[in-house]
Design an enzyme around this catalytic site. Structure first.
Site, PDB file in Angstrom:
ATOM      1  N   SER A 249       0.567  -1.312  -0.145  1.00 51.98           N
ATOM      2  CA  SER A 249       0.144   0.036  -0.145  1.00 51.98           C
ATOM      3  C   SER A 249       1.125   1.128   0.328  1.00 51.98           C
ATOM      4  O   SER A 249       1.541   1.546   1.029  1.00 51.98           O
ATOM      5  CB  SER A 249      -0.649  -0.132   1.444  1.00 51.98           C
ATOM      6  OG  SER A 249      -0.423   1.353   1.798  1.00 51.98           O
ATOM      7  N   GLY A 251       0.193   4.936   0.966  1.00 54.68           N
ATOM      8  CA  GLY A 251      -0.820   6.235   1.350  1.00 54.68           C
ATOM      9  C   GLY A 251      -0.072   7.773   1.508  1.00 54.68           C
ATOM     10  O   GLY A 251       0.854   7.298   0.948  1.00 54.68           O
ATOM     11  N   LYS A 252      -0.298   8.102   2.293  1.00 57.24           N
ATOM     12  CA  LYS A 252      -0.156   9.772   2.220  1.00 57.24           C
ATOM     13  C   LYS A 252       1.333   9.923   3.305  1.00 57.24           C
ATOM     14  O   LYS A 252       1.960  10.404   2.924  1.00 57.24           O
ATOM     15  CB  LYS A 252      -1.537  10.888   2.624  1.00 57.24           C
ATOM     16  CG  LYS A 252      -2.408  11.148   1.767  1.00 57.24           C
ATOM     17  CD  LYS A 252      -2.793  12.234   2.576  1.00 57.24           C
ATOM     18  CE  LYS A 252      -4.526  12.219   1.531  1.00 57.24           C
ATOM     19  NZ  LYS A 252      -5.060  13.175   2.301  1.00 57.24           N
ATOM     20  N   GLU A 253       1.086   8.662   4.059  1.00 59.30           N
ATOM     21  CA  GLU A 253       1.554   8.976   5.316  1.00 59.30           C
ATOM     22  C   GLU A 253       2.975   7.856   5.209  1.00 59.30           C
ATOM     23  O   GLU A 253       4.144   7.652   5.993  1.00 59.30           O
ATOM     24  CB  GLU A 253       0.876   9.001   6.487  1.00 59.30           C
ATOM     25  CG  GLU A 253       0.532  10.614   6.947  1.00 59.30           C
ATOM     26  CD  GLU A 253      -0.948   9.950   6.869  1.00 59.30           C
ATOM     27  OE1 GLU A 253      -1.416  11.077   7.201  1.00 59.30           O
ATOM     28  OE2 GLU A 253      -1.436   9.504   7.035  1.00 59.30           O
ATOM     29  N   VAL A 256       3.657   0.681   2.899  1.00 63.80           N
ATOM     30  CA  VAL A 256       4.096  -0.763   3.336  1.00 63.80           C
ATOM     31  C   VAL A 256       4.168  -1.784   2.560  1.00 63.80           C
ATOM     32  O   VAL A 256       3.650  -2.203   1.460  1.00 63.80           O
ATOM     33  CB  VAL A 256       2.967  -1.114   3.995  1.00 63.80           C
ATOM     34  CG1 VAL A 256       2.522  -2.347   4.795  1.00 63.80           C
ATOM     35  CG2 VAL A 256       2.434  -0.001   4.624  1.00 63.80           C
ATOM     36  N   LYS A 276       7.483  -0.925   7.081  1.00 61.34           N
ATOM     37  CA  LYS A 276       5.926  -0.007   7.518  1.00 61.34           C
ATOM     38  C   LYS A 276       6.895   1.546   7.368  1.00 61.34           C
ATOM     39  O   LYS A 276       7.242   1.373   7.919  1.00 61.34           O
ATOM     40  CB  LYS A 276       4.695   0.876   8.189  1.00 61.34           C
ATOM     41  CG  LYS A 276       3.903   1.506   8.132  1.00 61.34           C
ATOM     42  CD  LYS A 276       2.654   1.508   9.379  1.00 61.34           C
ATOM     43  CE  LYS A 276       1.910   2.450   8.375  1.00 61.34           C
ATOM     44  NZ  LYS A 276       1.020   3.049   9.747  1.00 61.34           N
ATOM     45  N   ASP A 392      -7.936   6.685  14.731  1.00 58.67           N
ATOM     46  CA  ASP A 392      -8.601   6.874  13.052  1.00 58.67           C
ATOM     47  C   ASP A 392      -8.837   5.450  12.680  1.00 58.67           C
ATOM     48  O   ASP A 392      -8.646   5.128  11.767  1.00 58.67           O
ATOM     49  CB  ASP A 392      -7.164   7.034  12.199  1.00 58.67           C
ATOM     50  CG  ASP A 392      -6.816   7.110  10.568  1.00 58.67           C
ATOM     51  OD1 ASP A 392      -8.406   7.624  10.401  1.00 58.67           O
ATOM     52  OD2 ASP A 392      -6.436   6.993  10.041  1.00 58.67           O
TER      53      ASP A 392
HETATM   54  P1  ADP Z   1      -1.371   3.968   6.816  1.00 63.08           P
HETATM   55  O1  ADP Z   1      -1.070   5.040   7.821  1.00 63.08           O
HETATM   56  O2  ADP Z   1      -0.647   4.210   5.153  1.00 63.08           O
HETATM   57  O3  ADP Z   1      -3.049   4.119   6.317  1.00 63.08           O
HETATM   58  P2  ADP Z   1      -1.215   1.023   7.803  1.00 63.08           P
HETATM   59  O4  ADP Z   1      -1.571   1.117   8.268  1.00 63.08           O
HETATM   60  O5  ADP Z   1      -3.093   1.466   7.917  1.00 63.08           O
HETATM   61  O6  ADP Z   1      -0.832   3.125   6.853  1.00 63.08           O
HETATM   62  O7  ADP Z   1      -1.459  -0.100   6.542  1.00 63.08           O
HETATM   63  C1  ADP Z   1      -1.810   0.562   4.964  1.00 63.08           C
HETATM   64  C2  ADP Z   1      -2.125  -0.498   4.408  1.00 63.08           C
HETATM   65  O8  ADP Z   1      -1.404  -1.413   4.499  1.00 63.08           O
HETATM   66  C3  ADP Z   1      -3.531  -1.452   5.493  1.00 63.08           C
HETATM   67  O9  ADP Z   1      -4.258  -0.482   4.879  1.00 63.08           O
HETATM   68  C4  ADP Z   1      -3.432  -2.730   5.178  1.00 63.08           C
HETATM   69  O10 ADP Z   1      -3.923  -3.295   3.790  1.00 63.08           O
HETATM   70  C5  ADP Z   1      -1.260  -2.924   4.996  1.00 63.08           C
HETATM   71  N1  ADP Z   1      -0.910  -3.302   6.233  1.00 63.08           N
HETATM   72  C6  ADP Z   1      -0.781  -2.549   6.886  1.00 63.08           C
HETATM   73  N2  ADP Z   1       0.317  -3.423   8.314  1.00 63.08           N
HETATM   74  C7  ADP Z   1      -0.255  -4.256   7.857  1.00 63.08           C
HETATM   75  C8  ADP Z   1       0.136  -5.745   8.200  1.00 63.08           C
HETATM   76  N3  ADP Z   1       0.652  -5.492   9.446  1.00 63.08           N
HETATM   77  N4  ADP Z   1      -0.202  -7.040   7.506  1.00 63.08           N
HETATM   78  C9  ADP Z   1      -0.809  -6.632   6.622  1.00 63.08           C
HETATM   79  N5  ADP Z   1      -1.264  -5.686   5.521  1.00 63.08           N
HETATM   80  C10 ADP Z   1      -0.841  -4.699   6.918  1.00 63.08           C
HETATM   81 MG    MG Z   2      -4.626   3.229   7.571  1.00 60.87          MG
END
Ligand code: ADP
Ligand code: MG
Length: 510
Positions: A249, A251-253, A256, A276, A392
């Site tokens: 993924s 994202g903005k911040e 991953v 991350k 969030d």
């Molecule tokens: P953001 O702050 O960019 O939203 P997230 O922690 O929500 O960061 O991670 C973005 C995406 O990455 C999540 O929506 C998920 O789909 C995937 N993701 C994040 N952490 C995990 C993890 N430990 N295992 C599987 N997928 C993950």
């Molecule tokens: Mg998120």
């Protein structure tokens, strides 16, 4: 001679005995070794290397030169820096003593943000594992707007105080604006000067964003800056990770990535992990400042750090919050390692397929109801046992895996006593209530009931007028804030002794 070859220990080649092959060794490997040695020697013979150069070639990093790719990247970075140094010299020569100067900044190879970093006070996982912020009390500052007595009164409009405050506020400027150590030299900026500096900083920030946007975000792997990429490769080289597979993924911040775990200090790392990576170049983080600078656990450090380090603080904050959640047995990713702004977590999913977000999970009505009760319990545990508000929470940050809900993305989570903690909780409750109501869970509580159930507070629901309810919440926060300022302690407990919800009483103890 044994013709059949049956009794011989090693099968013979029908074409005769073959001399054991010399261990294969590519030209690139030979070259990289030579280069590594050469760099090492150069490093030793010039102990007084420039700041940036020595940072790249410190003793422990010299060992990293076994990977060609990494070596190439390190060399490229060094080359870019030297290019920039040369550019700076040319700029100086070109401008000379002229009052009007031309900037060559646009031609620089290294983003100013990536430059000028030092690894002092580097955050490493070993010394940040436990949560040293728990016991600390918030700092008390006078709220009456003045200090001193009688003739010696100093109001908040005092010129000197204002000047110093303005100098301190320069720290909030964009990362690429170098403001120097104004506090160290006791610089006092008038409001007028401060405002025009701020204005200038905004326009510079927009210009810089335009310039660097294209360069940095072209493909998934390019979504991280070269320094981050190098850090990631170092993890592979050190054996913490076997392989970095791909991006899950952006994202903005954060970005991953999925990776295969290796081992860390003899301990096995989970087979599948995610990296991350908190973004270091985006200013979106500035919008999220309030989640961290009012969090008393991080407040003191926040004010002293440059923006680059603040981004590391986000990663650190997520780590501490996850640790609390693990203790309360809330299903969440496990922290494997924190390295600067990269957090390595256990992977929620299987065979490189991440668990779906609750929003995308195709659940039958029974599972959906089950998920709802799990989320409800999770929210209560988070508030009551971890002393946290997610801030969030929504169907985007809850994953569905092996019949369970998993909570992720807690870098912005705060304690309920945060000046806006209850408002964040209300927003979380609204997201959860709306989602489950839409998905037909008839048992789902209303946002107001959910708020009270999770927090154990008894905010009157009345006519279910949101504005009224919010006003009550804000009043509670305000009262708590005042109380914290005066006494350094919370007014509403996380949970009462007998486990029941604490009654919402007027503040009688002053
Ligand atoms: P953001 O702050 O960019 O939203 P997230 O922690 O929500 O960061 O991670 C973005 C995406 O990455 C999540 O929506 C998920 O789909 C995937 N993701 C994040 N952490 C995990 C993890 N430990 N295992 C599987 N997928 C993950
Ligand atoms: Mg998120």
């Amino acid at each position: 001679m044994d013709q059949t070859g049956i009794t011989t220990e090693t099968p013979k080649s029908p074409w005769g005995s073959v001399a054991p092959a010399a261990p294969s060794c590519s030209l690139a490997e030979v070259m990289s070794e030579q280069l590594a040695r050469q760099l090492d020697e150069e490093n030793n013979s010039f102990p007084a290397l420039s700041e940036t150069g020595s940072e790249l070639l410190t003793a422990d990093e010299a060992a990293d030169t076994t990977s060609d790719l990494m070596l190439a990247q390190m060399l490229q970075m060094q080359f870019d820096r030297e290019f920039d140094d040369q550019l700076r010299r040319e700029e100086k020569k070109f401008n000379g003593d002229s009052k009007v100067s031309i900037s060559f900044e646009n031609y620089r190879k290294v983003h100013p943000y990536e430059d000028s970093d030092s690894s002092e006070d580097e955050v490493d996982w070993q010394d940040t594992r436990d949560d040293p912020y728990r016991a600390e009390k918030p700092q008390t500052t006078p709220r009456k707007g003045f200090t001193g007595k009688g003739k010696n009164i100093t109001t908040k409009h005092d010129e000197v105080t204002c000047g110093r405050k303005n100098t301190a506020r320069m720290d909030n400027f964009a990362p690429e604006v170098h403001v120097g150590d104004g506090l160290g030299m006791d610089l006092k900026l008038s409001n007028q000067v401060f405002n025009s500096l701020k204005q200038h900083c905004y326009s510079e920030q927009r210009r810089s964003a335009r310039l660097h946007e294209k360069k940095e975000h072209s493909t998934a792997e390019q979504a991280v800056d070269p320094r981050t990429r190098l850090l990631m490769y170092k993890m592979v080289n050190a054996g913490v990770l076997e392989n970095i597979n791909g991006c899950i993924s952006t994202g903005k911040e954060s970005v991953v990535f999925h990776a295969d775990g290796g081992s860390l200090e003899e301990q096995p790392v989970p087979d599948e992990v995610v990296l991350k990576v908190f973004k270091t170049t985006l200013n979106e983080f500035k919008n999220r400042d309030r989640y961290i600078k009012d969090d008393y656990r991080f407040k003191d450090r926040f004010s002293k750090l440059n923006p680059r380090k603040i981004i590391r603080l986000w990663a650190e904050k997520e780590m501490h919050n996850l640790a609390r959640m693990k203790k309360a047995e809330i299903p969440c990713p496990e922290v494997v390692l924190l390295k600067k702004h990269i957090l390595v977590l256990s992977f929620i999913g299987k065979d490189q397929v991440p668990a779906p977000k609750l929003k995308d999970a195709m659940l039958g009505s029974e599972d959906m109801k089950d998920a709802y009760y799990q989320v409800l319990q999770m929210m209560q545990k988070l508030y009551q046992e971890c002393n946290l508000v997610h801030a969030d929470l929504s169907e985007y940050n809850i994953l569905w895996h092996e019949g369970k809900v998993w909570l992720i993305d807690v870098s912005q989570s705060v304690e309920p006593t945060h000046p806006h903690g209850l408002e964040f909780l209300f927003r979380d409750c609204r997201n959860v209530a709306t989602f489950f109501q839409k998905r037909g869970v008839s048992e789902a509580l209303s946002v107001y009931e959910l708020f009270n159930t999770v927090s154990g507070l008894n905010v009157p629901v009345g006519a279910e007028d949101e504005a009224e309810f919010m006003a009550e919440i804000v009043a509670l926060e305000k009262r708590n804030e005042d109380h914290v300022q005066r006494r350094g302690k919370k007014t509403f407990p996380v949970a009462t002794e007998d486990g029941g919800p604490p009654p919402l009483k007027p503040d009688t103890d002053d």
